[in-house]
Design a protein around this motif. Structure first.
Motif, PDB file in Angstrom:
ATOM      1  N   LYS A 192      40.210  30.729  36.344  1.00 34.95           N
ATOM      2  CA  LYS A 192      40.913  31.995  36.499  1.00 34.95           C
ATOM      3  C   LYS A 192      40.780  32.536  37.921  1.00 34.95           C
ATOM      4  O   LYS A 192      39.718  32.459  38.539  1.00 34.95           O
ATOM      5  CB  LYS A 192      40.352  33.028  35.520  1.00 34.95           C
ATOM      6  CG  LYS A 192      40.555  32.643  34.082  1.00 34.95           C
ATOM      7  CD  LYS A 192      41.334  33.697  33.335  1.00 34.95           C
ATOM      8  CE  LYS A 192      41.713  33.235  31.944  1.00 34.95           C
ATOM      9  NZ  LYS A 192      40.528  33.002  31.098  1.00 34.95           N
ATOM     10  N   ARG A 219      40.841  35.856  40.089  1.00 36.45           N
ATOM     11  CA  ARG A 219      40.686  37.292  39.853  1.00 36.45           C
ATOM     12  C   ARG A 219      40.962  38.043  41.148  1.00 36.45           C
ATOM     13  O   ARG A 219      40.296  37.825  42.154  1.00 36.45           O
ATOM     14  CB  ARG A 219      39.286  37.588  39.348  1.00 36.45           C
ATOM     15  CG  ARG A 219      39.222  38.896  38.598  1.00 36.45           C
ATOM     16  CD  ARG A 219      37.855  39.095  38.040  1.00 36.45           C
ATOM     17  NE  ARG A 219      36.914  39.377  39.122  1.00 36.45           N
ATOM     18  CZ  ARG A 219      35.608  39.569  38.951  1.00 36.45           C
ATOM     19  NH1 ARG A 219      35.088  39.462  37.758  1.00 36.45           N
ATOM     20  NH2 ARG A 219      34.847  39.843  39.972  1.00 36.45           N
ATOM     21  N   ARG A 238      43.932  39.257  36.448  1.00 33.26           N
ATOM     22  CA  ARG A 238      43.513  37.868  36.292  1.00 33.26           C
ATOM     23  C   ARG A 238      44.701  36.954  36.110  1.00 33.26           C
ATOM     24  O   ARG A 238      45.666  37.316  35.437  1.00 33.26           O
ATOM     25  CB  ARG A 238      42.601  37.731  35.066  1.00 33.26           C
ATOM     26  CG  ARG A 238      41.243  38.320  35.299  1.00 33.26           C
ATOM     27  CD  ARG A 238      40.353  38.050  34.104  1.00 33.26           C
ATOM     28  NE  ARG A 238      39.079  38.718  34.292  1.00 33.26           N
ATOM     29  CZ  ARG A 238      38.855  39.992  34.021  1.00 33.26           C
ATOM     30  NH1 ARG A 238      39.839  40.720  33.541  1.00 33.26           N
ATOM     31  NH2 ARG A 238      37.685  40.532  34.225  1.00 33.26           N
TER      32      ARG A 238
END
Ligand SMILES: [Zn+2]
Length: 86
Positions: free
Chosen positions: A69, A71, A82
């Motif tokens: 992910k 961020r 995200r």
């Protein structure tokens, strides 16, 4: 400004808008989001260039990558967005 424009014209307008995203303000970004929504034009990657919480462009975002992910912390409202990395 309520002129009717075609989907193609809207796509061009959005494309041009995002070329200069860093110089846009939240009001303008809201307007272009609305245009995209009305014309059902997906913003895809362009979504990452501005904050979905406060509609400010990400000028110097703090970016962290964790697992798969991405961020992004908004420098303006401090909220996080995200994104999945493909
Ligand atoms: Zn923000």
């Amino acid at each position: 400004m309520n002129k009717k424009i075609s989907k193609k014209e809207a796509e061009n307008e959005i494309h041009e808008f995002f070329k200069d995203i860093l110089n846009k303000n939240p009001k303008e970004i809201k307007k272009i989001r609305r245009l995209a929504m009305n014309k059902k034009i997906p913003l895809k990657e362009l979504r990452k260039t501005f904050c979905k919480h406060c509609d400010n462009p990400h000028v110097e975002p703090s970016i962290r990558i964790k697992n798969d992910k991405l961020r992004i912390t908004c420098e303006n409202c401090d909220k996080k967005s995200r994104w999945k990395i493909k």
